[in-house]
Design an enzyme around this catalytic site. Sequence first.
Site, PDB file in Angstrom:
ATOM      1  CG  ASP A  90     -12.214   1.172 -74.615  1.00  0.00           C
ATOM      2  OD1 ASP A  90     -13.119   1.708 -73.945  1.00  0.00           O
ATOM      3  OD2 ASP A  90     -11.959  -0.047 -74.555  1.00  0.00           O
ATOM      4  CG  HIS A 100     -17.891  -4.470 -75.567  1.00  0.00           C
ATOM      5  ND1 HIS A 100     -17.030  -3.824 -74.719  1.00  0.00           N
ATOM      6  CD2 HIS A 100     -17.462  -5.767 -75.597  1.00  0.00           C
ATOM      7  CE1 HIS A 100     -16.124  -4.681 -74.263  1.00  0.00           C
ATOM      8  NE2 HIS A 100     -16.382  -5.868 -74.779  1.00  0.00           N
ATOM      9  CG  HIS A 125     -13.352  -1.996 -78.069  1.00  0.00           C
ATOM     10  ND1 HIS A 125     -14.180  -3.047 -78.364  1.00  0.00           N
ATOM     11  CD2 HIS A 125     -13.862  -1.423 -76.956  1.00  0.00           C
ATOM     12  CE1 HIS A 125     -15.149  -3.105 -77.475  1.00  0.00           C
ATOM     13  NE2 HIS A 125     -14.972  -2.134 -76.605  1.00  0.00           N
ATOM     14  CG  ASN A 147     -19.527   1.635 -69.067  1.00  0.00           C
ATOM     15  OD1 ASN A 147     -19.360   2.687 -69.675  1.00  0.00           O
ATOM     16  ND2 ASN A 147     -18.552   0.768 -68.865  1.00  0.00           N
ATOM     17  CG  HIS A 160     -10.181   0.742 -63.859  1.00  0.00           C
ATOM     18  ND1 HIS A 160     -11.487   0.702 -63.440  1.00  0.00           N
ATOM     19  CD2 HIS A 160     -10.160   0.203 -65.110  1.00  0.00           C
ATOM     20  CE1 HIS A 160     -12.234   0.142 -64.384  1.00  0.00           C
ATOM     21  NE2 HIS A 160     -11.453  -0.169 -65.409  1.00  0.00           N
ATOM     22  CG  HIS A 188     -15.594   3.990 -70.808  1.00  0.00           C
ATOM     23  ND1 HIS A 188     -16.778   3.295 -70.754  1.00  0.00           N
ATOM     24  CD2 HIS A 188     -14.906   3.481 -71.869  1.00  0.00           C
ATOM     25  CE1 HIS A 188     -16.812   2.397 -71.739  1.00  0.00           C
ATOM     26  NE2 HIS A 188     -15.678   2.507 -72.433  1.00  0.00           N
ATOM     27  CG  PHE A 189     -14.716  11.421 -69.623  1.00  0.00           C
ATOM     28  CD1 PHE A 189     -13.568  10.720 -69.946  1.00  0.00           C
ATOM     29  CD2 PHE A 189     -14.976  12.606 -70.300  1.00  0.00           C
ATOM     30  CE1 PHE A 189     -12.683  11.183 -70.926  1.00  0.00           C
ATOM     31  CE2 PHE A 189     -14.107  13.082 -71.271  1.00  0.00           C
ATOM     32  CZ  PHE A 189     -12.960  12.376 -71.593  1.00  0.00           C
ATOM     33  NE  ARG A 190     -14.018   4.312 -65.726  1.00  0.00           N
ATOM     34  CZ  ARG A 190     -14.180   3.155 -66.345  1.00  0.00           C
ATOM     35  NH1 ARG A 190     -15.400   2.751 -66.683  1.00  0.00           N
ATOM     36  NH2 ARG A 190     -13.139   2.387 -66.640  1.00  0.00           N
TER      37      ARG A 190
END
Length: 443
Positions: A302, A178, A231, A93, A306, A61-63
């Site tokens: 994964d 997921h 995961h 996401n 944050h 997840h590179f946001r």
Amino acid sequence: MATFDTKLTGGTVHLPSGPAQVDIGITDGRIAGIGVTGDAGQTIDCTGLDILPGVIDTQVHFREPGLEHKEDLATGSIAAVMGGVTAVFEMPNTKPATDTEDAIADKLARAKGRMYCDHAFYVGATARNANHLAELERLPGTAGVKIFMGSSTGDLLVSEDDDLLRVLRSGQRRVAIHAEDEMRMIAREGERVSGDPASHPVWRDDESALLATRRILRLARQAGRRVHVLHVTTPAELEVLGANKDIASCEVTPQHLTLAGEDAYPRLGTHAQMNPPIRSGAHRDGLWYWLNQGVPDVIGSDHAPHTVEEKARTYPATPSGMPGVQTLLPLLLNHVAEGRLTLQRLIDLTSAGAQRIFGLVGKGRIAFGYDADFTVVDLKRRWTVEESWLASRAGWSPFTGDTLTGRPIGTIVRGRTAMWEAELVGAALGAPVRFESTAFRGG
């Protein structure tokens, strides 16, 4: 005598047939010869090192867009190559979510000239786009479709059977899942204890995961669609998945193979909080049992960064997730050094497995004509994970301070060195990963 752009010399090369002391010639970004003797414009001395197929991290997840204060495509890709990763599959996401053709095109445009590793982007499934996924999943640069059965908000949560079936019936590529049961987690919210992240796996218990995994397998059979369960955290799930290999592949993560809740929550607090949770040492040992039975197909990090400030809030008002792309390979090399994992199995889980189950073109093995993607490692290097080495914008890792054996020394992406001896090298030349399912559409 052949002339190559680049030649790797002196290393132990891990070929499909096994390790060999051979030189590799590279021309135009592809492997032009194995066991070569010709001249080259550049020679990279790998004496005393092992040359692995380029490591592929199939869940990050590179946001970007929308959450760049945590990470972006550039910083995430730097963390990847610093850890020996040559290609990533990035999750949908973001804000806005990656759930339309325009959103995919936007991510590909943002990646060009900014990402150091090769990349593909997942399309997020929604009740709204379910009927269009067959077209979206075949767009060049897409890794396929991702379903969040739990642990998401807004449109990217698909928790009802009717909607799940519509998603599964739209398209042909393997769908990433997921698997946590949303209804059970809602019913168990009272299990969360304020200020105690050790209650996280009590809330999101084994049954939440197993219920969702059994359910998606049933729906996948009903729809005639292959799935890939991400995961996995419980031995019971791996046993079930092992009995359903005709329709299901699966992933485990380095952190679930390394951390045990009894130690992790007292020591790391909310920095150990992720979804699905870090569980007990018995769970961790059970994952190793099934890994040695051959059930997991790939290991993904994964990577879900944050900020330190966000993680400093009081549980459960803290976000779940931890950085991981940069430590994926170092942790696995340490498990090799400590005898839990063979190097052959590591290669299968980090390169060949991804090629096999996702249909990658030109990646996943060291072979003539394949992309010249290599991860060069020193299996004996003993070192300590220091904060100064971390490239993620998050700036922290649950493994800071850990002393490991085995270190990535070089990351070579399509013949170009992206990292050598912990230094970023060259320009950001990452390109979209090619897939068999999109190759005839220009992918």
